[in-house]
Design a protein around this motif. Structure first.
Motif, PDB file in Angstrom:
ATOM      1  N   ALA A  14     -74.646 -30.169  39.782  1.00 50.06           N
ATOM      2  CA  ALA A  14     -73.457 -29.492  40.309  1.00 50.06           C
ATOM      3  C   ALA A  14     -73.836 -28.240  41.097  1.00 50.06           C
ATOM      4  O   ALA A  14     -73.316 -28.008  42.196  1.00 50.06           O
ATOM      5  CB  ALA A  14     -72.508 -29.136  39.174  1.00 50.06           C
ATOM      6  N   GLY A  15     -74.735 -27.444  40.556  1.00 50.23           N
ATOM      7  CA  GLY A  15     -75.148 -26.228  41.246  1.00 50.23           C
ATOM      8  C   GLY A  15     -75.906 -26.517  42.526  1.00 50.23           C
ATOM      9  O   GLY A  15     -75.688 -25.875  43.556  1.00 50.23           O
ATOM     10  N   ALA A  16     -76.799 -27.495  42.475  1.00 53.41           N
ATOM     11  CA  ALA A  16     -77.565 -27.847  43.671  1.00 53.41           C
ATOM     12  C   ALA A  16     -76.666 -28.459  44.738  1.00 53.41           C
ATOM     13  O   ALA A  16     -76.850 -28.202  45.935  1.00 53.41           O
ATOM     14  CB  ALA A  16     -78.691 -28.812  43.305  1.00 53.41           C
ATOM     15  N   LEU A  50     -84.419 -28.379  47.204  1.00 52.16           N
ATOM     16  CA  LEU A  50     -83.965 -27.944  45.882  1.00 52.16           C
ATOM     17  C   LEU A  50     -84.467 -28.871  44.785  1.00 52.16           C
ATOM     18  O   LEU A  50     -84.880 -28.423  43.713  1.00 52.16           O
ATOM     19  CB  LEU A  50     -82.437 -27.859  45.841  1.00 52.16           C
ATOM     20  CG  LEU A  50     -81.798 -26.717  46.611  1.00 52.16           C
ATOM     21  CD1 LEU A  50     -80.280 -26.854  46.590  1.00 52.16           C
ATOM     22  CD2 LEU A  50     -82.219 -25.381  46.046  1.00 52.16           C
ATOM     23  N   SER A  51     -84.453 -30.162  45.052  1.00 51.76           N
ATOM     24  CA  SER A  51     -84.880 -31.126  44.046  1.00 51.76           C
ATOM     25  C   SER A  51     -86.373 -31.022  43.761  1.00 51.76           C
ATOM     26  O   SER A  51     -86.799 -31.041  42.600  1.00 51.76           O
ATOM     27  CB  SER A  51     -84.522 -32.534  44.513  1.00 51.76           C
ATOM     28  OG  SER A  51     -84.845 -33.470  43.532  1.00 51.76           O
ATOM     29  N   TYR A  52     -87.177 -30.885  44.804  1.00 44.64           N
ATOM     30  CA  TYR A  52     -88.630 -30.793  44.592  1.00 44.64           C
ATOM     31  C   TYR A  52     -89.052 -29.442  44.013  1.00 44.64           C
ATOM     32  O   TYR A  52     -90.014 -29.374  43.242  1.00 44.64           O
ATOM     33  CB  TYR A  52     -89.383 -31.100  45.882  1.00 44.64           C
ATOM     34  CG  TYR A  52     -89.471 -32.585  46.141  1.00 44.64           C
ATOM     35  CD1 TYR A  52     -90.128 -33.424  45.251  1.00 44.64           C
ATOM     36  CD2 TYR A  52     -88.880 -33.156  47.247  1.00 44.64           C
ATOM     37  CE1 TYR A  52     -90.197 -34.792  45.461  1.00 44.64           C
ATOM     38  CE2 TYR A  52     -88.946 -34.522  47.477  1.00 44.64           C
ATOM     39  CZ  TYR A  52     -89.610 -35.328  46.578  1.00 44.64           C
ATOM     40  OH  TYR A  52     -89.678 -36.679  46.791  1.00 44.64           O
ATOM     41  N   VAL A  53     -88.339 -28.381  44.348  1.00 44.23           N
ATOM     42  CA  VAL A  53     -88.626 -27.082  43.727  1.00 44.23           C
ATOM     43  C   VAL A  53     -88.304 -27.133  42.238  1.00 44.23           C
ATOM     44  O   VAL A  53     -89.072 -26.635  41.409  1.00 44.23           O
ATOM     45  CB  VAL A  53     -87.851 -25.951  44.439  1.00 44.23           C
ATOM     46  CG1 VAL A  53     -87.865 -24.669  43.627  1.00 44.23           C
ATOM     47  CG2 VAL A  53     -88.439 -25.708  45.819  1.00 44.23           C
ATOM     48  N   THR A  54     -87.181 -27.771  41.901  1.00 47.09           N
ATOM     49  CA  THR A  54     -86.822 -27.928  40.492  1.00 47.09           C
ATOM     50  C   THR A  54     -87.865 -28.767  39.760  1.00 47.09           C
ATOM     51  O   THR A  54     -88.255 -28.455  38.637  1.00 47.09           O
ATOM     52  CB  THR A  54     -85.430 -28.566  40.365  1.00 47.09           C
ATOM     53  OG1 THR A  54     -84.477 -27.743  41.054  1.00 47.09           O
ATOM     54  CG2 THR A  54     -85.017 -28.698  38.921  1.00 47.09           C
ATOM     55  N   ALA A  55     -88.340 -29.833  40.408  1.00 50.83           N
ATOM     56  CA  ALA A  55     -89.363 -30.687  39.795  1.00 50.83           C
ATOM     57  C   ALA A  55     -90.677 -29.933  39.613  1.00 50.83           C
ATOM     58  O   ALA A  55     -91.399 -30.163  38.647  1.00 50.83           O
ATOM     59  CB  ALA A  55     -89.587 -31.936  40.646  1.00 50.83           C
ATOM     60  N   ALA A  56     -90.979 -29.039  40.519  1.00 47.66           N
ATOM     61  CA  ALA A  56     -92.221 -28.269  40.411  1.00 47.66           C
ATOM     62  C   ALA A  56     -92.223 -27.378  39.174  1.00 47.66           C
ATOM     63  O   ALA A  56     -93.283 -27.126  38.591  1.00 47.66           O
ATOM     64  CB  ALA A  56     -92.419 -27.426  41.670  1.00 47.66           C
ATOM     65  N   PHE A  57     -91.043 -26.914  38.771  1.00 49.33           N
ATOM     66  CA  PHE A  57     -90.955 -26.049  37.594  1.00 49.33           C
ATOM     67  C   PHE A  57     -90.831 -26.826  36.290  1.00 49.33           C
ATOM     68  O   PHE A  57     -90.847 -26.231  35.224  1.00 49.33           O
ATOM     69  CB  PHE A  57     -89.782 -25.075  37.725  1.00 49.33           C
ATOM     70  CG  PHE A  57     -90.044 -23.970  38.704  1.00 49.33           C
ATOM     71  CD1 PHE A  57     -90.954 -22.976  38.412  1.00 49.33           C
ATOM     72  CD2 PHE A  57     -89.390 -23.939  39.924  1.00 49.33           C
ATOM     73  CE1 PHE A  57     -91.208 -21.960  39.317  1.00 49.33           C
ATOM     74  CE2 PHE A  57     -89.629 -22.930  40.834  1.00 49.33           C
ATOM     75  CZ  PHE A  57     -90.548 -21.933  40.530  1.00 49.33           C
ATOM     76  N   ASN A  72     -82.952 -37.703  42.701  1.00 51.32           N
ATOM     77  CA  ASN A  72     -82.040 -36.590  42.426  1.00 51.32           C
ATOM     78  C   ASN A  72     -81.577 -35.946  43.728  1.00 51.32           C
ATOM     79  O   ASN A  72     -80.421 -35.530  43.846  1.00 51.32           O
ATOM     80  CB  ASN A  72     -82.704 -35.548  41.531  1.00 51.32           C
ATOM     81  CG  ASN A  72     -82.730 -35.974  40.086  1.00 51.32           C
ATOM     82  OD1 ASN A  72     -81.967 -36.828  39.660  1.00 51.32           O
ATOM     83  ND2 ASN A  72     -83.635 -35.385  39.318  1.00 51.32           N
ATOM     84  N   ALA A  73     -82.463 -35.857  44.714  1.00 57.74           N
ATOM     85  CA  ALA A  73     -82.089 -35.303  46.018  1.00 57.74           C
ATOM     86  C   ALA A  73     -81.021 -36.167  46.680  1.00 57.74           C
ATOM     87  O   ALA A  73     -80.103 -35.640  47.320  1.00 57.74           O
ATOM     88  CB  ALA A  73     -83.310 -35.174  46.912  1.00 57.74           C
ATOM     89  N   ALA A  79     -73.342 -36.001  46.664  1.00 60.41           N
ATOM     90  CA  ALA A  79     -72.281 -35.171  46.084  1.00 60.41           C
ATOM     91  C   ALA A  79     -71.868 -34.057  47.035  1.00 60.41           C
ATOM     92  O   ALA A  79     -70.683 -33.716  47.126  1.00 60.41           O
ATOM     93  CB  ALA A  79     -72.741 -34.588  44.759  1.00 60.41           C
ATOM     94  N   ALA A  80     -72.819 -33.491  47.757  1.00 62.90           N
ATOM     95  CA  ALA A  80     -72.511 -32.381  48.649  1.00 62.90           C
ATOM     96  C   ALA A  80     -71.685 -32.825  49.849  1.00 62.90           C
ATOM     97  O   ALA A  80     -70.765 -32.128  50.269  1.00 62.90           O
ATOM     98  CB  ALA A  80     -73.799 -31.708  49.127  1.00 62.90           C
TER      99      ALA A  80
END
Length: 111
Positions: A14-16, A50-57, A72-73, A79-80
Motif C-alpha cells: 500500500a505504501g509503495a 522501491l521493490s528492489y530497495v526493499t528486497a536489498a534490506f 512485487n514491483a 495498484a498505483a
C-alpha cells in the motif's frame, strides 16, 4: 512526522503503491504534456526501484528475493495505475435514455 511516509510504510504494498502514484504524477506534471506518454514507464521504474530497495534490506530472505521483488514491483505498478481494472474496450456501456418530458422526474427510473 509519524503520519507521513516512513521506511516501514514504503516497505508495504500500500505504501509503495501510494508513493509510486504520487511520484509518477508529480514527475509527469513537472515534465509537462509530453510526460503523459512517459507516466507508465516512470511508474514501472519507481515500482521496480522501491521493490528492489526493499528486497536489498531483507536479510532473512535468500536469493529468490530478487525474483519475488520483480513480481512485487508488478503488483505495486498495477495498484498505483489501476491496471487491475477492466480495460476500457471490455466495459459494457450503460444505456442512457433521454427524458421525453411526459413523465414526472420523481418516477423516472435511475437505471
Amino acid at each position: 512526522m509519524n503520519d507521513l511516509f516512513t521506511w516501514a510504510a514504503l516497505g508495504t504494498i500500500a505504501g509503495a503503491s501510494a508513493a509510486t502514484l504520487l511520484a509518477t504524477n508529480v514527475i509527469g506534471g513537472l515534465i509537462g504534456p509530453s510526460g503523459d506518454k512517459l507516466r507508465k514507464w516512470i511508474a514501472i521504474a519507481i515500482a521496480l526501484l522501491l521493490s528492489y530497495v526493499t528486497a536489498a534490506f531483507a536479510d532473512e530472505a535468500g536469493g529468490e528475493k530478487w525474483i519475488i521483488a520483480f513480481f512485487n514491483a508488478l503488483v505495486i505498478f498495477s495498484a498505483a495505475l489501476g491496471v487491475n481494472q477492466f480495460p476500457p474496450g471490455n466495459r459494457q456501456a450503460t444505456p442512457t435514455q433521454v427524458a421525453s418530458g411526459r413523465e414526472p422526474r420523481v418516477f423516472r427510473s435511475w437505471v
